[in-house]
Scaffold this active site. Structure first.
Site, PDB file in Angstrom:
ATOM      1  N   HIS A 164       0.841  -1.201   0.000  1.00  9.93           N
ATOM      2  CA  HIS A 164       0.000   0.000   0.000  1.00  9.93           C
ATOM      3  C   HIS A 164       0.869   1.241   0.000  1.00  9.93           C
ATOM      4  O   HIS A 164       0.665   2.160  -0.803  1.00  9.93           O
ATOM      5  CB  HIS A 164      -0.911   0.000   1.229  1.00  9.93           C
ATOM      6  CG  HIS A 164      -1.605   1.314   1.477  1.00  9.93           C
ATOM      7  ND1 HIS A 164      -2.940   1.519   1.203  1.00  9.93           N
ATOM      8  CD2 HIS A 164      -1.155   2.505   1.976  1.00  9.93           C
ATOM      9  CE1 HIS A 164      -3.269   2.762   1.502  1.00  9.93           C
ATOM     10  NE2 HIS A 164      -2.201   3.378   1.986  1.00  9.93           N
ATOM     11  N   GLU A 165       1.844   1.295   0.896  1.00 11.76           N
ATOM     12  CA  GLU A 165       2.674   2.493   1.012  1.00 11.76           C
ATOM     13  C   GLU A 165       3.506   2.728  -0.244  1.00 11.76           C
ATOM     14  O   GLU A 165       3.619   3.849  -0.736  1.00 11.76           O
ATOM     15  CB  GLU A 165       3.568   2.393   2.247  1.00 11.76           C
ATOM     16  CG  GLU A 165       2.810   2.503   3.557  1.00 11.76           C
ATOM     17  CD  GLU A 165       1.955   3.761   3.621  1.00 11.76           C
ATOM     18  OE1 GLU A 165       2.447   4.846   3.270  1.00 11.76           O
ATOM     19  OE2 GLU A 165       0.777   3.654   3.998  1.00 11.76           O
ATOM     20  N   HIS A 168       1.805   4.397  -3.159  1.00 10.18           N
ATOM     21  CA  HIS A 168       1.741   5.867  -3.168  1.00 10.18           C
ATOM     22  C   HIS A 168       2.850   6.431  -4.056  1.00 10.18           C
ATOM     23  O   HIS A 168       2.664   7.440  -4.743  1.00 10.18           O
ATOM     24  CB  HIS A 168       1.893   6.418  -1.751  1.00 10.18           C
ATOM     25  CG  HIS A 168       0.635   6.358  -0.935  1.00 10.18           C
ATOM     26  ND1 HIS A 168      -0.534   6.998  -1.312  1.00 10.18           N
ATOM     27  CD2 HIS A 168       0.364   5.739   0.253  1.00 10.18           C
ATOM     28  CE1 HIS A 168      -1.467   6.782  -0.386  1.00 10.18           C
ATOM     29  NE2 HIS A 168      -0.956   6.012   0.549  1.00 10.18           N
ATOM     30  N   TYR A 179      -3.567  15.263  -2.942  1.00 16.40           N
ATOM     31  CA  TYR A 179      -3.988  14.592  -1.725  1.00 16.40           C
ATOM     32  C   TYR A 179      -5.025  15.410  -0.962  1.00 16.40           C
ATOM     33  O   TYR A 179      -4.778  15.884   0.155  1.00 16.40           O
ATOM     34  CB  TYR A 179      -2.766  14.305  -0.851  1.00 16.40           C
ATOM     35  CG  TYR A 179      -2.979  13.153   0.103  1.00 16.40           C
ATOM     36  CD1 TYR A 179      -2.923  11.842  -0.344  1.00 16.40           C
ATOM     37  CD2 TYR A 179      -3.242  13.382   1.442  1.00 16.40           C
ATOM     38  CE1 TYR A 179      -3.118  10.772   0.526  1.00 16.40           C
ATOM     39  CE2 TYR A 179      -3.437  12.319   2.329  1.00 16.40           C
ATOM     40  CZ  TYR A 179      -3.375  11.026   1.862  1.00 16.40           C
ATOM     41  OH  TYR A 179      -3.574   9.982   2.725  1.00 16.40           O
ATOM     42  N   GLU A 188      -5.565   7.322  -2.035  1.00 19.71           N
ATOM     43  CA  GLU A 188      -5.591   6.268  -1.021  1.00 19.71           C
ATOM     44  C   GLU A 188      -6.140   4.953  -1.583  1.00 19.71           C
ATOM     45  O   GLU A 188      -5.642   3.866  -1.271  1.00 19.71           O
ATOM     46  CB  GLU A 188      -6.436   6.711   0.176  1.00 19.71           C
ATOM     47  CG  GLU A 188      -5.713   7.630   1.135  1.00 19.71           C
ATOM     48  CD  GLU A 188      -4.504   6.971   1.781  1.00 19.71           C
ATOM     49  OE1 GLU A 188      -4.534   5.750   2.009  1.00 19.71           O
ATOM     50  OE2 GLU A 188      -3.521   7.683   2.048  1.00 19.71           O
ATOM     51  N   ASP A 260     -11.181  20.499   4.146  1.00 19.33           N
ATOM     52  CA  ASP A 260      -9.968  20.177   3.393  1.00 19.33           C
ATOM     53  C   ASP A 260      -8.756  20.735   4.144  1.00 19.33           C
ATOM     54  O   ASP A 260      -8.097  21.680   3.709  1.00 19.33           O
ATOM     55  CB  ASP A 260     -10.065  20.761   1.975  1.00 19.33           C
ATOM     56  CG  ASP A 260      -8.854  20.397   1.117  1.00 19.33           C
ATOM     57  OD1 ASP A 260      -8.034  19.572   1.565  1.00 19.33           O
ATOM     58  OD2 ASP A 260      -8.726  20.961   0.010  1.00 19.33           O
ATOM     59  N   HIS A 270      -9.206   9.321   3.818  1.00 21.46           N
ATOM     60  CA  HIS A 270      -9.148   7.940   4.304  1.00 21.46           C
ATOM     61  C   HIS A 270     -10.536   7.340   4.491  1.00 21.46           C
ATOM     62  O   HIS A 270     -10.669   6.119   4.608  1.00 21.46           O
ATOM     63  CB  HIS A 270      -8.387   7.870   5.628  1.00 21.46           C
ATOM     64  CG  HIS A 270      -6.911   8.036   5.488  1.00 21.46           C
ATOM     65  ND1 HIS A 270      -6.282   9.253   5.645  1.00 21.46           N
ATOM     66  CD2 HIS A 270      -5.932   7.137   5.195  1.00 21.46           C
ATOM     67  CE1 HIS A 270      -4.989   9.097   5.471  1.00 21.46           C
ATOM     68  NE2 HIS A 270      -4.744   7.830   5.190  1.00 21.46           N
TER      69      HIS A 270
END
Length: 403
Positions: A164-165, A168, A179, A188, A260, A270
Site C-alpha cells: 500500500h505504502e 503511493h 492529496y 488512497e 480540506d 481515508h
C-alpha cells in the site's frame, strides 16, 4: 494549483485519535508519539519537495536499515543489502521480502521497472522510533514502526501495508492525484487496490478467494477477523467497543464531508476511499479469475491516463473507456466496470441510465437464457453508445476545422 503532498501512512487519523482515548497509558503515549512523528516527517517531506531531482536509479535494488527504535535515519544501521544473507531479525527479512514482492509484482504484471518506472532503488527502515503505530512512505523510502504491541503489531508483518505504502510512490510518478477531497481519496484507494493485488498475486488467489482486507495481520492482534480496511465491505472492517465501527462509506449517498485541512483528513480522504475501493472489488469479482489480470490492468492503465485533480466520476469514465480500448466496446470487462461504478452511485459521463438498469438485471438475474439476453442487450447498447460518442467527436473536430 499544486499542493504539498502529505506524508503517506497506513494507519488513518481516525484510528490514531481513537487510540488517544485508550484506557491504557502506554497505548495513549504510543498514539501521541506517532502523531508527533507523522508531523515531523511531513515537515521533512515538505523541505525535500523544494529540491528538484529524482531518486537515483538502482534497478530496484533493496536495502534494509535498522533504526534501533530511533527516529533519525542517518543513525540507522545497514543490516541487509540486496545481495546479503538473511538477517537474524525477522522484521528485517519481512521488510526485505515485502520490497521484493512489490517490485516483482510491478515488473511481471505491468512491466514496470520499480516504483518510478526507471529502476528506483528500494530502501526500508525497520524499528523506526519507539512503538510507533504506523508505516510510512516518505516519498523516497519505507519506514516501519513496531506498533504498541497491543492494538497494533509490528508493521512489517503485513504485505498489504508495505505494498500500500509503496503504491503511493507509483501514484506520485503517474497520475499524481492531489492529496485532498476526491482526488486524495483516489490516491488512497489506488494504494489499497495495488496493496491487495500484490498479496493476491503472491498467493495466486482468485478474486473470489481473496479476503480483500488491508492490514489484517497488524491491526488489533487480539481480535480475529478485522482489519484497518475492507475493500469488499467498506464500513465493516472492524466493529468493537474500543474503536467503534469502521467509518468508511461504500457509495456516494454515504459520502463523508469534512474540511480540506489536516484535522479534516484533507477532505476525508481515508474515509471516502472506500467508494472507489468497492468499485474495484465489484469489477474484479464480476470479471472473475485473478483480480491482478484484467481488472488490475484496467486500473493501472487508467491510473497512468488520469490527471492530478481528477475526481471519482473522472476516474470512473477513464476506467470505462480503457475497458473499451483494451477489451472492446460492450465487452464483459467494460460491462463489469460500468455496473461496478453504478452500484457505488458514481455515474459514467454520457452513459444512459437505461444501460445501468440492464446491467443490474444481467448481474443479479437468475441464470439461463434471460440473463444471457440481458447481457447481450447491454453489450449492444454500449456498442451503440461508443459509436455515437465516436461520431460526435468526429463532428466536433470537423466543425473546428471549418472555423
Amino acid at each position: 494549483m499544486s499542493r504539498t503532498r502529505p506524508i503517506n501512512c497506513i494507519v488513518p487519523p481516525y484510528i490514531l485519535e481513537k487510540l488517544l482515548d485508550s484506557e491504557n497509558t502506554e497505548v495513549r503515549k504510543s498514539a501521541l508519539d506517532t502523531l508527533l512523528v507523522t508531523a515531523r516527517l511531513q515537515g521533512e517531506r515538505t523541505v525535500r519537495a523544494s529540491f528538484s531531482g529524482a531518486a537515483a536509479p538502482g534497478d530496484g535494488r533493496r536495502t534494509v536499515f535498522d533504526c534501533e527504535q530511533r527516529e533519525f535515519l542517518a543513525d540507522a544501521v545497514l543490516v541487509r543489502p540486496e545481495d546479503g544473507p538473511e538477517a537474524d531479525d525477522p522484521s528485517v527479512n519481512r521488510a526485505f521480502d515485502a520490497l521484493g514482492l512489490t517490485r516483482d509484482f510491478y515488473k511481471e504484471v505491468f512491466q514496470r521497472n520499480s516504483i518510478d518506472g526507471h529502476g528506483m532503488r528500494l530502501d526500508a527502515y525497520v524499528h523506526y522510533g519507539f512503538q510507533v503505530n504506523n508505516a510510512y512512505w516518505d516519498g523516497r523510502q519505507m519506514l516501519f514502526g513496531d506498533g504498541d504491541g497491543r492494538e497494533l503489531g509490528d508493521l512489517t508483518k503485513s504485505q498489504t501495508v508495505a505494498s500500500h505504502e509503496m503504491a503511493h510512490g507509483v501514484t506520485d510518478h503517474t497520475a499524481g492525484f492531489e492529496y485532498h477531497n476526491q482526488s486524495g481519496a483516489l490516491n488512497e484507494s489506488m494504494s489499497d487496490v495495488f496493496g491487495s493485488l500484490v498479496e493476491q498475486w503472491s498467493l495466486k488467489q482468485t478474486a473470489e478467494e481473496a479476503d480483500w482486507l488491508i492490514g489484517a495481520e497488524v491491526w488489533t492482534p487480539g481480535i480475529a477477523g478485522d482489519a484497518l480496511r475492507s475493500m469488499k465491505n467498506p464500513g465493516h472492517a472492524f466493529d468493537n467497543p474500543k474503536f467503534g465501527k469502521d467509518p468508511q462509506p461504500d457509495r456516494m449517498s454515504r459520502f463523508v464531508h469534512m474540511p480540506d485541512n489536516k484535522p479534516g483528513d484533507f477532505g476525508a480522504v481515508h474515509y471516502n476511499s472506500g467508494i472507489p475501493n468497492k468499485a474495484f472489488y465489484l469489477t474484479a469479482v464480476r470479471i472473475g479469475e485473478f483480480a491482478y489480470g484484467a481488472a488490475g490492468t484496467l486500473w493501472y492503465e487508467a491510473l497512468k491516463a488520469s490527471s492530478a485533480e481528477d475526481g471519482f466520476q473522472d476516474f470512473a469514465g477513464t476506467t470505462f473507456h480503457k475497458a473499451g480500448e483494451l477489451f472492446g466496446a460492450g465487452s464483459p470487462e467494460q460491462s463489469a466496470v460500468l455496473s461496478a461504478w453504478q452500484e457505488v452511485e458514481v455515474p459514467i459521463t454520457g452513459v444512459p441510465t437505461g444501460v445501468a438498469r440492464v446491467r443490474s438485471f444481467a448481474v443479479n438475474g437468475n441464470g439461463g437464457a434471460r440473463r444471457e439476453d440481458a447481457a447481450a442487450a447491454l453489450n449492444r447498447q454500449i456498442g451503440t453508445l461508443n459509436d455515437k460518442v465516436t461520431g460526435l467527436a468526429q463532428e466536433v473536430a470537423a466543425l473546428k476545422g471549418t472555423r
